[in-house]
Motif scaffolding. Structure first.
Motif, short mmCIF file in Angstrom:
data_model
loop_
_atom_site.label_atom_id
_atom_site.label_comp_id
_atom_site.label_asym_id
_atom_site.label_seq_id
_atom_site.Cartn_x
_atom_site.Cartn_y
_atom_site.Cartn_z
N ASP A 1 0.83 -1.21 0.00
CA ASP A 1 0.00 0.00 0.00
C ASP A 1 0.86 1.25 0.00
O ASP A 1 0.79 2.10 0.90
CB ASP A 1 -0.96 0.00 1.19
N ARG A 2 1.67 1.36 -1.03
CA ARG A 2 2.48 2.57 -1.19
C ARG A 2 1.62 3.71 -1.73
O ARG A 2 0.50 3.49 -2.20
CB ARG A 2 3.65 2.30 -2.15
N LYS A 3 2.13 4.91 -1.64
CA LYS A 3 1.39 6.08 -2.12
C LYS A 3 1.11 5.90 -3.61
O LYS A 3 2.02 5.61 -4.39
CB LYS A 3 2.19 7.35 -1.88
N SER A 4 -0.13 6.07 -3.99
CA SER A 4 -0.51 5.85 -5.38
C SER A 4 -1.84 6.54 -5.65
O SER A 4 -2.55 6.93 -4.73
CB SER A 4 -0.64 4.35 -5.67
N LEU B 1 5.69 1.10 -8.72
CA LEU B 1 6.74 0.60 -9.61
C LEU B 1 8.09 0.60 -8.91
O LEU B 1 8.92 -0.29 -9.15
CB LEU B 1 6.78 1.43 -10.90
N ARG B 2 8.33 1.56 -8.03
CA ARG B 2 9.56 1.53 -7.24
C ARG B 2 9.54 0.35 -6.27
O ARG B 2 10.59 -0.22 -5.96
CB ARG B 2 9.73 2.85 -6.47
N GLU B 3 8.36 0.02 -5.78
CA GLU B 3 8.27 -1.17 -4.94
C GLU B 3 8.63 -2.42 -5.73
O GLU B 3 9.29 -3.33 -5.22
CB GLU B 3 6.85 -1.31 -4.37
N LEU B 4 8.23 -2.46 -6.98
CA LEU B 4 8.63 -3.57 -7.85
C LEU B 4 10.14 -3.62 -7.99
O LEU B 4 10.75 -4.70 -7.95
CB LEU B 4 7.96 -3.43 -9.22
#
Length: 390
Positions: free
Chosen positions: A64-67, A79-82
């Motif tokens: 649940d990153r900022k999106s 995408l940075r989490e990816l």
């Protein structure tokens, strides 16, 4: 303990350097700080050297990153989490990230955030961008999640949402469904039933999306004391209220019978699975290791027996409703630390509660399904990658 390999079907990982990108975690939060593979393995150390159980690996679920879904700029943090979980899966750590090269074998599957309400075209564009960034790691991406637990009524029933689920089924991805009957209200189960019905309408069984029913508490955790058809996976048993009283004060949370009826409707869709996970944040908090003090094994056993007695009716109903062929184990680490006694004991507590329950209710073959086999089936993992316990 039961002689089975274990796949932890639901964990979250994030490095200290990227805490700012989490939508829910601010300094001072109980889960603020690095929660990476090393910390996860430390929490799972009770399995080290166990002759009859072996952790085969985990399924990483987005954090649940900022999106947002207004435009593609809103995809940046997921995408940075990816990029981050790719380094884990590839065994290419950066200094201080909390994982090592040999840990790559543990990352069996990845469930990414995706702009599900935006429809099939957005899903296609997002996955094209993501697959380029992931490179060879894209083979580990087995599903997507877009949390609906805190979204307004009607989100799951929008044309775009249903269209995206049908797209996932066509491309053999699972969808992790996160609903919250305690905080959000019982209506979320009803809406989920209608969502799956629309997503499956007119499709053959092999074209329908697999749904894995889960709910995580990363967005609003309650602090202690207060293939062609994709498969839906239900996280955390639909997040029922397991507390001695409804501390959330939500009159729409429903009763045990309401939850049971809703889960029964969801189970009527054959490609729907459920995770037994996420219970500790839904019940009265267990004492931390410091609060427990130096407990002997008998005192600890009594504590866990009391916990099992409290959650058993939910676990028993899940097994009755879905059957042992569609239920899977998940630790929900590190969220299990909220209400589970903290990182020193929470994972061990949940493993112990589930193991005790399964040993008294299922034969060895069905226990193996819950510990690993059903995760392999729901997410399309290669069974040849899952080695037996040594």
């Amino acid at each position: 303990m039961s002689p089975h390999a274990i796949i932890d079907s639901h964990i979250h990982l994030y490095p200290r350097a990227e805490l700012h990108s989490l939508s829910w975690c601010k300094e001072g939060h109980q889960l603020y700080g690095q929660h990476a593979v090393k910390e996860y393995l430390e929490a799972s150390r009770h399995l080290d050297g166990a002759p009859d159980q072996e952790l085969q690996g985990f399924i990483f679920v987005e954090t649940d990153r900022k999106s947002h879904i207004r435009d593609e700029v809103g995809w940046d943090e997921p995408l940075r989490e990816l990029d981050w979980i790719k380094r884990v899966a590839d065994g290419t750590p950066r200094p201080g990230e909390g994982h090592e090269t040999q840990h790559s074998r543990l990352c069996l599957a990845i469930v990414l955030w995706a702009p599900v309400p935006s429809g099939a075209e957005a899903m296609q564009t997002f996955t094209q961008k993501a697959s380029v960034r992931a490179g060879s790691t894209w083979k580990c991406v087995k599903g997507f999640r877009y949390l609906v637990q805190d979204k307004p009524r009607g989100t799951m029933l929008s044309d775009g949402f249903v269209e995206a689920l049908r797209w996932m089924g066509h491309h053999n991805y699972a969808f992790d469904l996160g609903v919250d009957t305690r905080s959000g209200g019982y209506w979320q189960l009803d809406e989920a039933v209608e969502m799956i019905s629309r997503a499956h309408e007119g499709l053959s069984e092999d074209q329908r999306v697999t749904i894995v029913i889960s709910k995580h508490s990363l967005s609003h955790p309650v602090l202690p004391r207060q293939r062609e058809q994709s498969s839906p996976v239900i996280d955390h048993m639909g997040k029922p209220d397991m507390r001695s009283r409804n501390t959330a004060g939500n009159p729409d949370a429903g009763t045990f019978d309401d939850w049971k009826a809703g889960m029964t409707k969801l189970a009527s869709f054959e490609k729907t699975y459920v995770k037994i996970s996420g219970a500790f944040s839904e019940m009265d908090a267990l004492p931390s290791q410091a609060e427990q003090g130096e407990q002997d094994s008998l005192k600890r056993q009594k504590l866990l027996q009391g916990t099992l007695m409290w959650v058993e009716r939910w676990l028993r109903e899940i097994l009755t409703i879905f059957g042992p062929e569609r239920v899977m184990f998940g630790s929900d680490w590190p969220v299990c630390n909220v209400g589970g006694g903290g990182n020193d004991v929470s994972s061990m507590n949940w493993w112990s509660v589930v193991d005790e329950f399964l040993r008294h209710h299922l034969n060895a073959e069905d226990q193996a399904r819950l510990w690993s086999g059903n995760a392999v089936k729901a997410y399309g993992l290669d069974p040849l990658d899952i080695s037996p316990p040594t």
